[in-house]
Design an enzyme around this catalytic site. Structure first.
Site, PDB file in Angstrom:
ATOM      1  N   PRO A 176      33.971  30.105  45.936  1.00 33.50           N
ATOM      2  CA  PRO A 176      33.817  30.942  44.742  1.00 33.50           C
ATOM      3  C   PRO A 176      34.384  30.229  43.511  1.00 33.50           C
ATOM      4  O   PRO A 176      35.596  30.206  43.311  1.00 33.50           O
ATOM      5  CB  PRO A 176      34.642  32.185  45.087  1.00 33.50           C
ATOM      6  N   ALA A 201      34.830  29.872  39.496  1.00 30.63           N
ATOM      7  CA  ALA A 201      34.761  30.657  38.265  1.00 30.63           C
ATOM      8  C   ALA A 201      33.843  29.982  37.252  1.00 30.63           C
ATOM      9  O   ALA A 201      33.871  28.763  37.083  1.00 30.63           O
ATOM     10  CB  ALA A 201      36.158  30.815  37.668  1.00 30.63           C
ATOM     11  N   CYS A 215      43.795  31.140  42.582  1.00 25.91           N
ATOM     12  CA  CYS A 215      43.498  30.592  41.250  1.00 25.91           C
ATOM     13  C   CYS A 215      44.791  30.107  40.584  1.00 25.91           C
ATOM     14  O   CYS A 215      45.754  30.857  40.456  1.00 25.91           O
ATOM     15  CB  CYS A 215      42.830  31.635  40.373  1.00 25.91           C
TER      16      CYS A 215
END
Length: 333
Positions: free
Chosen positions: A17, A19, A102
């Protein structure tokens, strides 16, 4: 093949995933290259809870992408639980993933992302609270730790499992490393040995051979590929084939790269409209062009493009020049 809860993942290759990248247009393109599971870019829990239009648009999933994991982030249990309930009831995602990796300051400063890694008890509390209120399997993507002094990967993964989480993806870097240095696959191996739920390894998988080596050295159930797939969905296809058959198929031709880039562009236009899509596609175009001879000289022109036709014309020009050069080289031999 492995399972996350009741979701069957048909092979061991997973799209990370990322960003600003993993919207539906990119995910579908990668899915068609054979990814067993694709993961959506992280979505703000507060954006969901407060019905932010831009945030809710990020929850769109094309049925052809499935199975898909939809990732949410936040620093507070209450809003993460509410956001997870919304995703559970109002989207066609198969899996709900919590971002605990993150490293970007604007995320960690809100106690979100990698900030969770400092406290296994907090991880247990939030995962257990989410598992209690949703039907979809809950997973966590995390890093090995905050810094060298705070590597709690094993404890954090055990907390996820104890709380009812169905899988964990582990990036082999600390938060302090960001995306630099070397990923520590040994800690990923320790996580795999410490839990019974599936573990997906992430970090420094740049070639199909790297993927095979990670599986062999760590024992993980799946390999997550991120930056190596940017402008290069063939990395996914080549890795799936290599793991299944041992065959290392050739890299794509410049024409093949440009054709898929244009398909990706058209999907992004359908998703976001021409103006936004073309602006976003500039970075993707640079990734698709990587390694193509003569591409460097049009990079600046690509960054000035505002319409689909302008961008397509430049990309096709590169493909034609590369083909002409290849033909000339073949004749010279």
């Amino acid at each position: 093949m492995f399972r996350i809860g009741d979701v069957e993942i048909k092979n061991r290759v997973v799209l990370a995933p990322m960003a600003g990248v993993c919207n539906s247009a990119f995910r579908l393109t990668v899915k068609e290259f054979g990814a067993g599971l694709v993961c959506a870019e992280m979505v703000s829990d507060k954006g969901i809870v407060y019905n932010n239009e831009k945030t809710l648009n990020m929850l769109y999933i094309d049925e052809r992408e499935k199975p898909i994991s939809l990732q949410i982030f936040g620093g507070e249990k209450e809003t993460l639980v509410k956001a997870a309930k919304f995703v559970d009831k109002n989207t066609n995602a198969d899996i709900i993933d919590i971002n605990m990796g993150c490293p970007v300051p604007k995320i960690t400063n809100c106690d979100a992302g990698a900030k969770w890694l400092l406290d296994p008890n907090k991880i247990y509390d939030v995962v257990a609270a989410i598992v209690d209120v949703v039907e979809k399997p809950v997973t966590v993507k995390m890093r090995i730790g905050w810094d060298e002094q705070h590597i709690y990967a094993v404890e954090n993964a055990q907390a996820v499992e104890r709380a009812g989480g169905k899988a964990v993806a582990v990036h082999g870097r600390t938060r302090v490393q960001m995306y630099e240095g070397k990923a520590d696959w040994n800690i990923i191996k320790q996580v795999k040995e410490a839990v019974n739920i599936p573990v997906i390894g992430n970090g420094d998988v740049k070639t199909p051979q790297d993927a095979k080596r990670m599986l062999e050295e760590t024992g993980v159930d799946g390999v997550m590929i991120g930056r190596a797939a940017l402008g290069n969905p063939w990395m996914i296809y080549r890795t799936v084939r290599y793991l299944e058959t041992g065959e290392l198929i050739p890299e794509p031709t410049p024409r093949e790269k440009i054709d898929v880039c244009l398909l990706h562009l058209d999907r992004l236009i359908a998703l976001k409209g021409e103006y936004i899509a073309v602006k976003e596609m500039r970075k993707h175009a640079a990734w698709y062009l990587k390694g193509i001879r003569g591409a460097a000289k049009i990079r600046n022109a690509i960054n000035e493009c505002e319409t689909r036709d302008e961008l397509a014309a430049l990309l096709l020009q590169v493909a034609e020049e590369a083909e002409a050069q290849a033909a000339a080289n073949a004749e010279a031999v």
